[in-house]
Design an enzyme around this catalytic site. Sequence first.
Site, PDB file in Angstrom:
ATOM      1  N   HIS A 250       0.892  -1.169   0.000  1.00 36.38           N
ATOM      2  CA  HIS A 250       0.000   0.000   0.000  1.00 36.38           C
ATOM      3  C   HIS A 250       0.928   1.216   0.000  1.00 36.38           C
ATOM      4  CE1 HIS A 250      -3.599  -2.341   0.507  1.00 36.38           C
ATOM      5  NE2 HIS A 250      -3.056  -2.987   1.514  1.00 36.38           N
ATOM      6  N   GLU A 278      -1.264  -6.642  -2.310  1.00 30.00           N
ATOM      7  CA  GLU A 278      -2.366  -5.678  -2.114  1.00 30.00           C
ATOM      8  C   GLU A 278      -2.016  -4.312  -2.708  1.00 30.00           C
ATOM      9  OE1 GLU A 278      -3.656  -5.532   1.983  1.00 30.00           O
ATOM     10  OE2 GLU A 278      -3.395  -7.684   2.266  1.00 30.00           O
TER      11      GLU A 278
HETATM   12  O1  G3I Z   1     -19.701  -5.077   6.584  1.00 29.62           O
HETATM   13  C1  G3I Z   1     -19.917  -3.846   7.283  1.00 29.62           C
HETATM   14  C2  G3I Z   1     -21.297  -3.325   7.022  1.00 29.62           C
HETATM   15  O2  G3I Z   1     -22.239  -4.227   7.562  1.00 29.62           O
HETATM   16  C3  G3I Z   1     -21.441  -1.940   7.656  1.00 29.62           C
HETATM   17  O3  G3I Z   1     -22.676  -1.402   7.317  1.00 29.62           O
HETATM   18  C4  G3I Z   1     -20.348  -1.011   7.153  1.00 29.62           C
HETATM   19  C5  G3I Z   1     -20.393   0.342   7.837  1.00 29.62           C
HETATM   20  O4  G3I Z   1     -19.160   1.013   7.760  1.00 29.62           O
HETATM   21  O5  G3I Z   1     -19.096  -1.584   7.421  1.00 29.62           O
HETATM   22  C6  G3I Z   1     -18.904  -2.832   6.792  1.00 29.62           C
HETATM   23  O6  G3I Z   1     -17.645  -3.303   7.121  1.00 29.62           O
HETATM   24  C7  G3I Z   1     -16.572  -2.684   6.461  1.00 29.62           C
HETATM   25  C8  G3I Z   1     -15.775  -3.761   5.741  1.00 29.62           C
HETATM   26  O7  G3I Z   1     -14.613  -3.211   5.181  1.00 29.62           O
HETATM   27  C9  G3I Z   1     -16.580  -4.427   4.636  1.00 29.62           C
HETATM   28  O8  G3I Z   1     -16.944  -3.488   3.679  1.00 29.62           O
HETATM   29  C10 G3I Z   1     -15.695  -2.002   7.494  1.00 29.62           C
HETATM   30  O9  G3I Z   1     -16.391  -0.896   8.053  1.00 29.62           O
HETATM   31  C11 G3I Z   1     -14.414  -1.536   6.871  1.00 29.62           C
HETATM   32  O10 G3I Z   1     -13.533  -1.090   7.898  1.00 29.62           O
HETATM   33  C12 G3I Z   1     -13.743  -2.682   6.154  1.00 29.62           C
HETATM   34  O11 G3I Z   1     -12.590  -2.198   5.572  1.00 29.62           O
HETATM   35  C13 G3I Z   1     -11.709  -3.187   5.057  1.00 29.62           C
HETATM   36  C14 G3I Z   1     -10.404  -3.145   5.826  1.00 29.62           C
HETATM   37  O12 G3I Z   1      -9.490  -4.053   5.254  1.00 29.62           O
HETATM   38  C15 G3I Z   1     -10.607  -3.508   7.279  1.00 29.62           C
HETATM   39  O13 G3I Z   1      -9.396  -3.574   7.940  1.00 29.62           O
HETATM   40  C16 G3I Z   1     -11.450  -2.855   3.598  1.00 29.62           C
HETATM   41  O14 G3I Z   1     -12.645  -3.044   2.850  1.00 29.62           O
HETATM   42  C17 G3I Z   1     -10.338  -3.739   3.054  1.00 29.62           C
HETATM   43  O15 G3I Z   1      -9.959  -3.288   1.776  1.00 29.62           O
HETATM   44  C18 G3I Z   1      -9.127  -3.676   3.968  1.00 29.62           C
HETATM   45  O16 G3I Z   1      -8.141  -4.545   3.472  1.00 29.62           O
HETATM   46  C19 G3I Z   1      -6.937  -4.606   4.226  1.00 29.62           C
HETATM   47  C20 G3I Z   1      -6.406  -6.023   4.107  1.00 29.62           C
HETATM   48  O17 G3I Z   1      -7.384  -6.942   4.504  1.00 29.62           O
HETATM   49  C21 G3I Z   1      -5.124  -6.193   4.912  1.00 29.62           C
HETATM   50  N1  G3I Z   1      -4.152  -5.194   4.545  1.00 29.62           N
HETATM   51  C22 G3I Z   1      -4.602  -3.822   4.574  1.00 29.62           C
HETATM   52  C23 G3I Z   1      -5.852  -3.652   3.718  1.00 29.62           C
HETATM   53  C24 G3I Z   1      -6.282  -2.205   3.669  1.00 29.62           C
HETATM   54  O18 G3I Z   1      -6.668  -1.743   4.925  1.00 29.62           O
END
Ligand code: G3I
Length: 489
Positions: A250, A278
């Site tokens: 990233h 990623e």
């Molecule tokens: O599923 C819930 C949903 O029910 C709710 O309404 C909504 C409200 O904000 O949140 C949803 O969850 C979100 C989830 O993604 C699914 O969309 C979380 O808030 C959000 O924090 C989460 O973010 C993910 C993040 O990891 C969490 O740590 C990102 O999509 C995802 O791209 C990101 O990926 C990570 C890798 O796994 C590990 N390396 C870093 C990378 C970037 O942070």
Amino acid sequence: MKKFLITGALALSTALCAPAVIAFGGPDASPSEATQSALGIGHNFEPLRDAAERSGRTLGVAYAPHLASSDSQYRSIAEREFSIITAENAMKWDATEPQRGQFRWTEADAVVQFAQDNDAEVYGHTLVWHSQLPQWAANLTDPAELRTVMVDHINSVAGRYAGDIAAWDVVNEAFEDNGSRRQSVFQRVLGDGYIEEAFRAARAADPEAKLCINDYSTDWINAKSTAIYDLVKDFKERNVPIDCVGFQSHLIVGQVPTNFQQNLQRFVDLGVDVRITELDIRMSTPPSAANLATQAQDYRKVFQACWNVDGCTGVTLWGITDSYSWIPQVFPGQGAALPWNDDYSTKAALGELAEVIGAQHVSDPDPDPTDPTDPTDPTDPPGDALCAVVPQVNAWNTGYTANLTIRNTGSVAINGWELTIGLPEGHQLTQGWSAEFSQSGNDIVASNAAWNATISPGNSVGIGFNATYQGTSADLGPFTLNGIACDES
Ligand code: G3I
């Protein structure tokens, strides 16, 4: 046609400078390629996965099933371009085991199904991670209980998909930047040995999957990457199962590590595969042209680092379009990190990475007429223009000076060019600069000078000429670049 009007002796008139669009598909592009390139998804490469495959590598993407259901263009691009699919969130602990012993498979199954339907592999992400870990697990304090919970989780998830997963991120983000262990619940309660326990459990649950450790800010040779290096070395020496190391990458625009390739190579030398797992390269938004140009070179550097290392299995992009990227949520004011813009037009980064992996231009990148992203579909709105010429004309009663800006608005570098400028009857070239000029009948032909042969995506070159004319008004144009007629819409 660009018009300029002569209103009398020494009248100064500037051409109406609405950009003329030159469709351009690279120096070898045919006219049909160029036309198609200006439509649809905005690039005219073969499926990028095909190019990656020729070097024995995979091109991957972080994939979200709900987006594929709601956004057909997201789905089409995921289907066409990528040969390995990572679940962006669907295989994480909070998604698969939100309550102890109660598993939800719908989303994770959909990822595996999507991959199989498209003859792609699945990259499993992730089994043991401090984040997106449900509270019930994060709150455990008894080592025996947490060990059971961790191994049960690995058995259940890796076991369910045994045989379907190319590689698992068994443990994710276990280290701090200074190389110490992150004080996750696993580290605090189980101690240093938890990583080894997790890898042994994963091997038992799915003997076919490659087992990886994955982390961020490890692209440089630094304390964190060296801590992982030491762990891999130790595992290898003691025959603890480990097959691969993931570098999340990233990155921030302009900050690709200069020793990235060397870093990858030192892990390969230990006997493991490496992968960019990623990739995204963020910048302040809205993006500046300078940052987009730097980003394009950054994508080139990252892909080149991987492609230069035998044992680098490929690159996974952390998403397709900026629209759904995780970045603005976590870094407000940052984004524009992926090769596809919000509207699915492509950034210069796409052309650079395509070039590194050897992607070929094709006449129709997406020949399915039922596909909404088909660039041959006449109902599609035009995408990004690929090249623009802006003429500025200062005229007097018998002659004029024309300055032309030729801009590459596509995603592929133009290497060598010849611009043909149509003229009305009675115009005569007298002098030109910044190119080799000649006149044939009512056409002026300008060929690049040695120093301006390459026009990188987003960049421009300026040329100019003087001519005499007869009459009181005139049209300048059409323009064609490398034999491709200008679109003046
Ligand atoms: O599923 C819930 C949903 O029910 C709710 O309404 C909504 C409200 O904000 O949140 C949803 O969850 C979100 C989830 O993604 C699914 O969309 C979380 O808030 C959000 O924090 C989460 O973010 C993910 C993040 O990891 C969490 O740590 C990102 O999509 C995802 O791209 C990101 O990926 C990570 C890798 O796994 C590990 N390396 C870093 C990378 C970037 O942070």
